[in-house]
Write a protein that holds these residues in place. Structure first.
Motif, PDB file in Angstrom:
ATOM      1  N   GLN A  21      44.876  30.530  42.002  1.00  0.00           N
ATOM      2  CA  GLN A  21      44.040  31.270  41.554  1.00  0.00           C
ATOM      3  C   GLN A  21      44.199  32.329  41.667  1.00  0.00           C
ATOM      4  O   GLN A  21      44.189  32.827  43.260  1.00  0.00           O
ATOM      5  N   GLY A  22      44.930  33.327  41.108  1.00  0.00           N
ATOM      6  CA  GLY A  22      44.818  34.673  41.642  1.00  0.00           C
ATOM      7  C   GLY A  22      44.106  35.607  42.358  1.00  0.00           C
ATOM      8  O   GLY A  22      42.673  35.590  41.946  1.00  0.00           O
ATOM      9  N   ALA A  23      44.294  36.183  42.570  1.00  0.00           N
ATOM     10  CA  ALA A  23      43.722  37.429  44.001  1.00  0.00           C
ATOM     11  C   ALA A  23      42.896  37.445  43.553  1.00  0.00           C
ATOM     12  O   ALA A  23      43.480  38.459  42.541  1.00  0.00           O
ATOM     13  N   VAL A  92      46.244  33.512  51.553  1.00  0.00           N
ATOM     14  CA  VAL A  92      45.345  35.014  51.539  1.00  0.00           C
ATOM     15  C   VAL A  92      47.159  35.788  50.769  1.00  0.00           C
ATOM     16  O   VAL A  92      47.694  36.064  50.867  1.00  0.00           O
ATOM     17  N   ASN A  93      45.987  36.881  49.927  1.00  0.00           N
ATOM     18  CA  ASN A  93      46.835  38.052  49.310  1.00  0.00           C
ATOM     19  C   ASN A  93      46.612  39.279  49.564  1.00  0.00           C
ATOM     20  O   ASN A  93      45.776  39.976  50.635  1.00  0.00           O
ATOM     21  N   ILE A  94      47.556  39.889  50.865  1.00  0.00           N
ATOM     22  CA  ILE A  94      47.962  40.826  50.689  1.00  0.00           C
ATOM     23  C   ILE A  94      48.439  42.060  49.483  1.00  0.00           C
ATOM     24  O   ILE A  94      49.859  41.447  49.457  1.00  0.00           O
ATOM     25  N   THR A 118      51.674  38.295  47.978  1.00  0.00           N
ATOM     26  CA  THR A 118      51.865  38.851  48.333  1.00  0.00           C
ATOM     27  C   THR A 118      51.980  39.653  46.845  1.00  0.00           C
ATOM     28  O   THR A 118      52.408  39.201  46.296  1.00  0.00           O
ATOM     29  N   GLY A 119      51.515  41.431  47.066  1.00  0.00           N
ATOM     30  CA  GLY A 119      51.880  42.125  46.081  1.00  0.00           C
ATOM     31  C   GLY A 119      51.387  43.272  46.048  1.00  0.00           C
ATOM     32  O   GLY A 119      51.455  43.656  46.990  1.00  0.00           O
ATOM     33  N   ALA A 120      51.856  44.263  45.420  1.00  0.00           N
ATOM     34  CA  ALA A 120      52.166  45.537  44.835  1.00  0.00           C
ATOM     35  C   ALA A 120      52.389  46.150  45.940  1.00  0.00           C
ATOM     36  O   ALA A 120      53.173  46.807  47.299  1.00  0.00           O
ATOM     37  N   GLN A 172      52.361  42.242  30.262  1.00  0.00           N
ATOM     38  CA  GLN A 172      51.851  42.370  28.910  1.00  0.00           C
ATOM     39  C   GLN A 172      50.839  41.701  29.062  1.00  0.00           C
ATOM     40  O   GLN A 172      49.514  42.518  27.956  1.00  0.00           O
ATOM     41  N   PHE A 173      50.331  40.983  30.080  1.00  0.00           N
ATOM     42  CA  PHE A 173      48.759  40.065  29.648  1.00  0.00           C
ATOM     43  C   PHE A 173      47.972  40.753  31.018  1.00  0.00           C
ATOM     44  O   PHE A 173      47.074  40.435  31.844  1.00  0.00           O
ATOM     45  N   VAL A 174      48.691  40.920  32.757  1.00  0.00           N
ATOM     46  CA  VAL A 174      48.433  40.387  34.058  1.00  0.00           C
ATOM     47  C   VAL A 174      47.153  41.303  34.003  1.00  0.00           C
ATOM     48  O   VAL A 174      47.288  42.849  33.526  1.00  0.00           O
ATOM     49  N   GLY A 175      45.741  41.340  35.467  1.00  0.00           N
ATOM     50  CA  GLY A 175      44.701  41.583  35.261  1.00  0.00           C
ATOM     51  C   GLY A 175      45.338  42.760  36.248  1.00  0.00           C
ATOM     52  O   GLY A 175      46.039  42.135  37.031  1.00  0.00           O
ATOM     53  N   GLY A 176      44.963  43.761  35.917  1.00  0.00           N
ATOM     54  CA  GLY A 176      44.851  44.840  36.908  1.00  0.00           C
ATOM     55  C   GLY A 176      46.462  45.378  37.313  1.00  0.00           C
ATOM     56  O   GLY A 176      46.501  45.912  36.139  1.00  0.00           O
ATOM     57  N   ILE A 237      46.154  32.167  37.839  1.00  0.00           N
ATOM     58  CA  ILE A 237      45.090  32.413  36.271  1.00  0.00           C
ATOM     59  C   ILE A 237      44.028  33.714  37.916  1.00  0.00           C
ATOM     60  O   ILE A 237      43.763  32.778  38.441  1.00  0.00           O
ATOM     61  N   GLY A 238      43.725  34.835  36.633  1.00  0.00           N
ATOM     62  CA  GLY A 238      42.418  35.768  37.653  1.00  0.00           C
ATOM     63  C   GLY A 238      41.457  35.353  36.589  1.00  0.00           C
ATOM     64  O   GLY A 238      40.267  34.648  37.333  1.00  0.00           O
ATOM     65  N   THR A 239      41.745  36.294  35.702  1.00  0.00           N
ATOM     66  CA  THR A 239      40.676  36.417  34.294  1.00  0.00           C
ATOM     67  C   THR A 239      39.193  35.523  34.872  1.00  0.00           C
ATOM     68  O   THR A 239      38.590  34.830  34.575  1.00  0.00           O
ATOM     69  N   PHE A 335      38.810  45.401  37.281  1.00  0.00           N
ATOM     70  CA  PHE A 335      39.466  44.913  36.402  1.00  0.00           C
ATOM     71  C   PHE A 335      39.862  43.805  34.993  1.00  0.00           C
ATOM     72  O   PHE A 335      38.830  42.972  35.591  1.00  0.00           O
ATOM     73  N   SER A 336      40.796  43.190  34.670  1.00  0.00           N
ATOM     74  CA  SER A 336      40.620  41.983  32.969  1.00  0.00           C
ATOM     75  C   SER A 336      42.081  42.015  32.928  1.00  0.00           C
ATOM     76  O   SER A 336      42.468  42.712  33.036  1.00  0.00           O
ATOM     77  N   GLY A 337      42.572  41.004  32.805  1.00  0.00           N
ATOM     78  CA  GLY A 337      43.927  40.421  32.095  1.00  0.00           C
ATOM     79  C   GLY A 337      43.384  40.870  30.844  1.00  0.00           C
ATOM     80  O   GLY A 337      41.991  40.906  29.958  1.00  0.00           O
ATOM     81  N   ALA A 338      44.728  40.969  29.835  1.00  0.00           N
ATOM     82  CA  ALA A 338      44.390  41.117  27.996  1.00  0.00           C
ATOM     83  C   ALA A 338      43.871  40.146  27.800  1.00  0.00           C
ATOM     84  O   ALA A 338      43.767  40.035  26.653  1.00  0.00           O
TER      85      ALA A 338
HETATM   86  C1  LIG Z   1      39.784  41.394  39.127  1.00  0.00           C
HETATM   87  C2  LIG Z   1      41.241  41.520  39.582  1.00  0.00           C
HETATM   88  C3  LIG Z   1      41.272  41.092  40.998  1.00  0.00           C
HETATM   89  C4  LIG Z   1      42.249  41.434  41.265  1.00  0.00           C
HETATM   90  N1  LIG Z   1      42.925  41.823  42.545  1.00  0.00           N
HETATM   91  C5  LIG Z   1      44.450  41.441  43.301  1.00  0.00           C
HETATM   92  C6  LIG Z   1      44.913  41.735  44.362  1.00  0.00           C
HETATM   93  O1  LIG Z   1      43.547  42.365  45.020  1.00  0.00           O
HETATM   94  N2  LIG Z   1      45.661  41.558  44.682  1.00  0.00           N
HETATM   95  C7  LIG Z   1      46.871  40.949  43.409  1.00  0.00           C
HETATM   96  O2  LIG Z   1      47.993  40.538  44.086  1.00  0.00           O
HETATM   97  N3  LIG Z   1      46.087  40.979  42.176  1.00  0.00           N
HETATM   98  C8  LIG Z   1      45.185  40.710  41.616  1.00  0.00           C
HETATM   99  N4  LIG Z   1      45.112  40.893  40.610  1.00  0.00           N
HETATM  100  C9  LIG Z   1      45.858  40.407  39.526  1.00  0.00           C
HETATM  101  C10 LIG Z   1      45.495  38.625  39.576  1.00  0.00           C
HETATM  102  O3  LIG Z   1      45.547  37.884  40.717  1.00  0.00           O
HETATM  103  C11 LIG Z   1      46.423  38.000  38.885  1.00  0.00           C
HETATM  104  O4  LIG Z   1      47.387  38.206  38.859  1.00  0.00           O
HETATM  105  C12 LIG Z   1      46.140  38.383  37.355  1.00  0.00           C
HETATM  106  O5  LIG Z   1      44.356  38.534  37.302  1.00  0.00           O
HETATM  107  C13 LIG Z   1      46.478  37.264  36.577  1.00  0.00           C
HETATM  108  O6  LIG Z   1      46.553  37.523  34.611  1.00  0.00           O
HETATM  109  P1  LIG Z   1      45.112  37.183  33.602  1.00  0.00           P
HETATM  110  O7  LIG Z   1      43.584  38.104  34.922  1.00  0.00           O
HETATM  111  O8  LIG Z   1      45.447  37.631  32.849  1.00  0.00           O
HETATM  112  O9  LIG Z   1      44.915  35.800  34.903  1.00  0.00           O
HETATM  113  C14 LIG Z   1      43.597  41.051  40.167  1.00  0.00           C
HETATM  114  C15 LIG Z   1      43.249  40.621  38.773  1.00  0.00           C
HETATM  115  C16 LIG Z   1      41.970  41.334  38.402  1.00  0.00           C
HETATM  116  C17 LIG Z   1      41.072  40.611  36.744  1.00  0.00           C
END
Ligand SMILES: Cc1cc2nc3c(=O)[nH]c(=O)nc-3n(C[C@H](O)[C@H](O)[C@H](O)COP(=O)(O)O)c2cc1C
Length: 364
Positions: A21-23, A92-94, A118-120, A172-176, A237-239, A335-338
């Motif tokens: 489950q995506g952070a 934990v996502n940092i 980790t992200g960003a 192309q699709f990822v949210g945020g 998967i996030g959204t 934030f939202s994926g595509a």
């Molecule tokens: C509302 C939202 C908040 C997000 N916050 C973070 C975050 O804090 N850290 C991070 O690494 N990714 C973040 N993401 C990216 C998600 O972890 C995930 O990689 C992404 O949503 C996947 O695409 P999908 O939404 O199409 O499934 C966020 C995405 C969304 C939609």
């Protein structure tokens, strides 16, 4: 064609299903969502960004209060998630781009997180921060081969360690936030080609099989099957997890997602200096039009580099995300994926995970 999903091994942990489950920041994915996904056989991930904001520990008038609040709120959230899911796999996502990244990584490892995702940014020093907790699996997010190479080479040379898995972002699709958007239109770009390059690099040059987990736009079992057929070991998967009973966000936030259509997806600049993918609302439209007026200045000094704090441009991302997640869905950033086509109703995690995982025969 396929039947049953295979388990996913990351470090010493084996998830029953290859689903992470995506952070989702500012407590959209808190203990409730993460614990429920873990109980259902996936990997639950608590987002650390902004956890302290709506905690009793945050006092905006006190300098440095935000970082202390974040740390204490993360400790609370990990205690809560262990009540919900004592034996589940929890990450934990940092965000590397935040000023308390090192402290949060150390806190997460010390408080029993199984994974740190980790992200960003490139987490080049992460193994140093978690050196006392060798069982904690380290999982960086990358969007291309070059980033993966930099991380692997640095970790091997300095720490004699490699990532336990890689999250591979489909820009192309990822949210945020997303990177490499300029490469999307290059002929030949596809998530499949990035996966093959990464697989080849890991096997041929590192001599190991690092699990590769694709993220971005995965909404149903068919999407999962397509990613696995492309060579991924798992999906993140996030959204799709937002429109669940267990998601920690306000009901109005979930309903806004529920009603979203593909034409509502917009890309919005962020103070981090990257583009983000979000849902169209008044806030997003004003940022796009350049007509947004921000009443409050920087409240937490959360990012290493922030266009809003440093130049007054864009907006405070922490406040924008939190406003929306708390239910002010017109005046915050959503934030939202595509890929939003599958959200028909708010369902339980048990139901959604069953939809993702039940044995099937799908042509891919
Ligand atoms: C509302 C939202 C908040 C997000 N916050 C973070 C975050 O804090 N850290 C991070 O690494 N990714 C973040 N993401 C990216 C998600 O972890 C995930 O990689 C992404 O949503 C996947 O695409 P999908 O939404 O199409 O499934 C966020 C995405 C969304 C939609």
């Amino acid at each position: 064609m396929t039947g049953v999903l295979s388990p996913l091994r990351i470090g010493k942990y084996i998830a029953r299903y290859p689903i992470v489950q995506g952070a989702m920041a500012v407590r959209v994915s808190g203990a409730n969502l993460a614990g429920s996904v873990a109980n259902a056989g996936g990997i639950g991930v608590i987002a650390s960004l902004g956890l302290g904001l709506s905690s009793p520990y945050f006092d905006q008038r006190k300098r440095g209060s935000f970082f202390r609040a974040n740390r204490l709120a993360l400790i609370d959230e990990l205690a809560k998630v262990r009540q919900i899911s004592p034996d589940g796999i929890i990450g934990v996502n940092i965000l590397v781009a935040t000023r308390d990244y090192q402290m949060l990584a150390q806190t997460a490892a010390a408080q029993g997180a199984n994974l740190i995702v980790t992200g960003a940014g490139l987490p080049l020093s992460l193994p140093e921060y978690t050196a006392n907790y060798p069982d904690v699996a380290l999982v960086p997010s990358v969007s291309n081969l070059h980033s993966a190479q930099l991380i692997c080479q640095t970790w091997q040379r300095q720490y004699n360690r490699l990532p336990d898995a890689l999250i591979v972002e489909n820009c192309q699709f990822v949210g945020g936030h997303f990177t490499e958007c300029d490469r999307v239109n290059l002929p030949g770009f596809s998530i499949g080609s990035v996966i093959s390059q990464l697989r080849h690099y890991c096997q041929q040059q590192l001599g190991v099989n690092i699990p590769l987990i694709i993220t971005g736009g995965i909404s149903d079992r068919t999407d999962i099957e397509r990613m696995l057929a492309m060579g991924a070991d798992g999906v993140q998967i996030g959204t799709r997890f937002i429109t669940t009973e267990e998601c920690d966000a306000d009901r109005r936030y979930k309903e806004y997602h529920l009603n979203a259509r593909v034409e509502d997806i917009v890309t919005v600049p962020s103070p981090v200096g990257k583009m983000t993918r979000a849902l169209r609302n008044s806030f997003a439209q004003e940022v796009i039009d350049g007509s947004l007026s921000q009443e409050q200045g920087c409240i937490a000094n959360c990012l290493e580099k922030c266009l809003y704090r440093d130049t007054g441009k864009t907006y405070c991302i922490l406040q924008a995300l939190a406003k929306a997640a708390h239910g002010d869905v017109e005046n915050g950033l959503i934030f939202s994926g595509a890929n939003v086509r599958y959200t028909e109703r708010i369902m339980s995690i048990a139901e959604l995970m069953a939809e993702f995982t039940q044995p099937c025969t799908i042509p891919v």
